[in-house]
Design an enzyme around this catalytic site. Structure first.
Site, PDB file in Angstrom:
ATOM      1  N   ASP A 107      -3.434   2.322   5.122  1.00  0.00           N
ATOM      2  CA  ASP A 107      -3.039   3.358   6.076  1.00  0.00           C
ATOM      3  C   ASP A 107      -1.861   4.118   5.457  1.00  0.00           C
ATOM      4  O   ASP A 107      -2.062   4.993   4.630  1.00  0.00           O
ATOM      5  CB  ASP A 107      -2.692   2.650   7.398  1.00  0.00           C
ATOM      6  N   ASP A 163      -7.844  -5.083  14.244  1.00  0.00           N
ATOM      7  CA  ASP A 163      -7.610  -5.343  15.667  1.00  0.00           C
ATOM      8  C   ASP A 163      -6.805  -4.264  16.356  1.00  0.00           C
ATOM      9  O   ASP A 163      -6.131  -3.452  15.713  1.00  0.00           O
ATOM     10  CB  ASP A 163      -6.839  -6.656  15.831  1.00  0.00           C
TER      11      ASP A 163
HETATM   12  P1  IMP Z   1      -0.162   0.209   6.029  1.00  0.00           P
HETATM   13  O1  IMP Z   1       0.273   1.314   6.954  1.00  0.00           O
HETATM   14  O2  IMP Z   1      -0.998   0.744   4.888  1.00  0.00           O
HETATM   15  O3  IMP Z   1       1.023  -0.579   5.559  1.00  0.00           O
HETATM   16  O4  IMP Z   1      -1.103  -0.743   6.888  1.00  0.00           O
HETATM   17  C1  IMP Z   1      -0.752  -2.047   7.185  1.00  0.00           C
HETATM   18  C2  IMP Z   1      -1.785  -2.793   7.974  1.00  0.00           C
HETATM   19  O5  IMP Z   1      -1.875  -2.237   9.267  1.00  0.00           O
HETATM   20  C3  IMP Z   1      -3.219  -2.794   7.464  1.00  0.00           C
HETATM   21  O6  IMP Z   1      -3.458  -3.750   6.482  1.00  0.00           O
HETATM   22  C4  IMP Z   1      -3.970  -3.121   8.740  1.00  0.00           C
HETATM   23  O7  IMP Z   1      -4.031  -4.516   8.938  1.00  0.00           O
HETATM   24  C5  IMP Z   1      -3.142  -2.433   9.805  1.00  0.00           C
HETATM   25  N1  IMP Z   1      -3.748  -1.128  10.162  1.00  0.00           N
HETATM   26  C6  IMP Z   1      -3.550   0.065   9.577  1.00  0.00           C
HETATM   27  N2  IMP Z   1      -4.308   1.013  10.144  1.00  0.00           N
HETATM   28  C7  IMP Z   1      -5.004   0.385  11.126  1.00  0.00           C
HETATM   29  C8  IMP Z   1      -6.004   0.844  12.078  1.00  0.00           C
HETATM   30  O8  IMP Z   1      -6.426   2.011  12.155  1.00  0.00           O
HETATM   31  N3  IMP Z   1      -6.487  -0.123  12.910  1.00  0.00           N
HETATM   32  C9  IMP Z   1      -6.083  -1.419  12.878  1.00  0.00           C
HETATM   33  N4  IMP Z   1      -5.186  -1.879  11.997  1.00  0.00           N
HETATM   34  C10 IMP Z   1      -4.652  -0.981  11.135  1.00  0.00           C
END
Ligand code: IMP
Ligand code: MG
Length: 183
Positions: A107, A163
């Site tokens: 994300d 989730d």
């Molecule tokens: P980051 O923002 O790339 O650090 O994302 C961290 C974590 O947040 C990911 O590995 C997911 O487990 C969770 N995450 C990010 N985007 C979503 C989404 O759209 N739905 C559910 N979980 C999410």
């Protein structure tokens, strides 16, 4: 759980179970080729990557080892906090290992960028990333991800391990959560 079981809680189905399985087989074939003759350590990021790990690992023809790390950068909300905390560390020593991080979604990229830096300091021989999903428009840091399943729009999605407040992980597809569920 099928998307049809909770139709009113979802807006779009972005990736179906069948599309996920086909894509993971494709990625597994590339991984088998790229790591031929090498000992791979798959590192799954709990809990979201459980389904990807289970299906990707079974699609591989070569031997692998698996380990798990639990970090948290999210609370019960839908936005990354940017703060990464280790909840469960690896059991394995990464020295001279070929590490492939298995993730559900990239994300903001903040979690992975932190993990990559952390793993580099542990002396791995190589570190690559395999993520089923990526939201290019949400990126706050650029992640060099060698194996990506699907680029998706910048919307909050659930299913196939992902989730909202610990629910929907057992949904077979990846779908956009209807706003009335979280607002
Ligand atoms: P980051 O923002 O790339 O650090 O994302 C961290 C974590 O947040 C990911 O590995 C997911 O487990 C969770 N995450 C990010 N985007 C979503 C989404 O759209 N739905 C559910 N979980 C999410
Ligand atoms: Mg995750």
């Amino acid at each position: 759980m099928e998307s049809s079981d909770i139709r009113d809680e979802l807006t779009d189905i972005l990736v179906t179970e069948k599309e996920i399985q086909d894509k993971l087989r494709e990625l597994a074939a590339r991984i088998d080729e790229d790591y031929a003759g090498k000992d791979v350590l798959l590192v799954g990021v709990l809990k979201g990557a459980v389904m990807v790990m289970a299906d990707l690992a079974r699609s591989l023809c070569g031997h692998v080892q698996m380990d798990w790390m639990a970090v948290s950068s999210y609370g019960a909300g839908t936005k990354s906090s940017g703060v990464v905390q280790i909840r469960k560390d690896l059991d394995s020593d990464l020295t001279n290992r070929h590490v492939l991080i298995v993730e559900d979604i990239i994300d903001s990229g903040l979690t992975l960028s932190w993990l990559l830096e952390n793993f580099e300091s542990r002396g791995a021989a190589s570190i690559e990333v395999c993520a089923l999903l990526r939201k290019p428009d949400a990126a706050k840091v650029q992640i060099d991800c060698k194996y990506v399943g699907f680029d998706i729009p910048n919307e909050f999605v659930v299913g196939y391990g992902l989730d909202f407040a610990e629910r929907y992980r057992n949904l077979r597809d990846v779908a956009v959560l209807a706003p009335h569920v979280y607002s």
